[in-house]
Write an enzyme that holds these catalytic residues in place. Structure first.
Site, mmCIF file in Angstrom:
data_model
loop_
_atom_site.group_PDB
_atom_site.id
_atom_site.type_symbol
_atom_site.label_atom_id
_atom_site.label_comp_id
_atom_site.label_asym_id
_atom_site.label_seq_id
_atom_site.Cartn_x
_atom_site.Cartn_y
_atom_site.Cartn_z
ATOM 1 N N LYS A 1 0.853 -1.122 0.206
ATOM 2 C CA LYS A 1 0.099 -0.072 0.117
ATOM 3 C C LYS A 1 1.061 1.151 0.182
ATOM 4 O O LYS A 1 1.754 1.451 0.786
ATOM 5 C CB LYS A 1 -0.925 -0.106 1.159
ATOM 6 C CG LYS A 1 -1.967 1.384 1.232
ATOM 7 C CD LYS A 1 -2.401 1.569 2.580
ATOM 8 C CE LYS A 1 -3.190 2.925 2.677
ATOM 9 N NZ LYS A 1 -3.903 3.034 4.310
ATOM 10 N N GLN A 2 0.632 1.966 -0.917
ATOM 11 C CA GLN A 2 1.438 3.283 -1.284
ATOM 12 C C GLN A 2 0.737 4.491 -1.501
ATOM 13 O O GLN A 2 -0.462 4.378 -2.050
ATOM 14 C CB GLN A 2 2.632 2.943 -2.121
ATOM 15 C CG GLN A 2 3.532 4.231 -2.333
ATOM 16 C CD GLN A 2 4.459 4.536 -1.237
ATOM 17 O OE1 GLN A 2 3.848 5.360 -0.423
ATOM 18 N NE2 GLN A 2 5.349 3.896 -0.872
#
Length: 350
Positions: A237-238
């Site tokens: 997740k970014q």
């Protein structure tokens, strides 16, 4: 279906017709309904992990597509319960959080050990649980920014979780310890048959220079992703890249001019493509975060983020505050709109 072009407005043509040339899509390992069989089955993950990951891809409105839409609700700790839930206090009840994920057609719900443990017997068999193991609590005065463990991997397994999640604040003074803790937790999760999701966030005030926040730069977030997949995150997740050139602007670390001259451009799809490329060219799925709620423009912003993620070769979106900090019906509408981007066959990988 959602009017994607209408929500994109003046940017529709640019975002929907752009072709990425720096890293062409033919070089990527792309999402698809057979992703677990085609990609993950070749790894060291056990059959139990494959089964858990497949359950994620098989749930919700996006089932069978290889894309995911996840509802994350850990902001009660990460920010504060007041800042997270004052706009909609019903989500102080864990049951309503999981119901929103179900009604919103999500692949999974990600939340704290306490939230998911409070309703595990009622819901763990109905939607995949992702237990977020570590958090940054802000009640300590003066505030300090660190991710500490709030529970054990065994507790996540016992409550029926399909996966575990954790954050590493790359660039912070505590990142070495966090990497070691999370790496050990992910190894144990894989032993027990759960998949892993890593929040690869950058935290350091030095990453802001001359009015630009390079904690959202493609080159720095790309390296955070590359570190994250090294400790065997199954999904990264970014935050979606907003700029580039963090390394040269801050004059630290090592990079290569080719990153800026040939492999990326200023186009948001190319910047996000570099994030995907650093996830082993897509062998580990990149999901971008939906970000904070700003009110009326949330729907258009969420759709824009989803279009960029999908066309860059990403695996989906994890959308929280934009969904739960509004009336339930509107939250469901927003989640469905994001999912419609991944269901729309005309929105193709650039």
């Amino acid at each position: 279906m959602t009017d994607i072009q209408g929500l994109l407005g003046d940017d529709a043509k640019d975002l929907l017709t752009h072709t990425a040339l720096g890293i062409p899509k033919e070089d990527l390992v792309l999402p698809g309904g057979d992703f677990v069989d085609r990609v993950v089955a070749a790894t060291d993950r056990s059959p139990r992990v494959l089964s858990s990951l497949q359950s994620l891809f098989d749930h919700g409105r996006l089932a069978g597509t290889g894309y995911v839409s996840i509802l994350p609700v850990d902001q009660g700790i990460e920010h504060s319960a007041a800042s997270a839930f004052a706009a909609n206090p019903r989500y102080l009840d864990p049951m309503n959080i999981v119901e929103l994920a179900l009604e919103g057609g999500c692949n999974a719900v990600a939340s704290t050990l306490g939230v998911l443990g409070a309703v595990s017997r009622r819901y763990a068999h109905r939607i995949p649980f992702i237990v977020k193991l570590n958090h940054n609590e802000l009640l300590t005065y003066p505030n300090h920014y660190d991710q500490i463990m709030f529970g054990s991997v065994q507790q996540c397994f016992d409550l029926g979780a399909a996966g575990v999640g954790a954050t590493v604040y790359f660039g912070s003074e505590q990142s070495d310890r966090q990497l070691q803790e999370v790496g050990a937790a992910f190894a144990r999760a894989h032993e027990l048959g759960m998949f892993t999701v890593l929040w690869c966030y950058l935290r350091n005030p030095a990453f802001k220079k001359d009015g630009t926040d390079y904690s959202a730069s493609a080159d720095l977030t790309g390296q955070a992703n590359h570190l994250g997949v090294t400790i065997e995150a199954d999904i990264v997740k970014q935050k979606q890249a907003e700029n580039n050139g963090g390394y040269p602007a801050l004059d630290f670390g090592r990079t290569d001019p080719l990153v800026y001259d040939r492999l990326t451009t200023e186009h948001p799809i190319d910047l996000t493509r570099w994030q995907v490329a650093n996830c082993y060219m897509g062998r580990v799925g990149l999901i971008n975060s939906g970000g904070s709620s700003s009110g009326q423009g949330d729907l258009a912003q969420a759709v824009r983020t989803a279009v960029i993620n999908k066309r860059a070769g990403g695996t989906g979106l994890i959308t929280g505050r934009k969904a739960f900090q509004r009336p339930t019906a509107e939250g469901i509408e927003l989640l469905h709109a994001v999912q419609d981007v991944y269901l729309d066959g005309t929105v193709t990988i650039a």
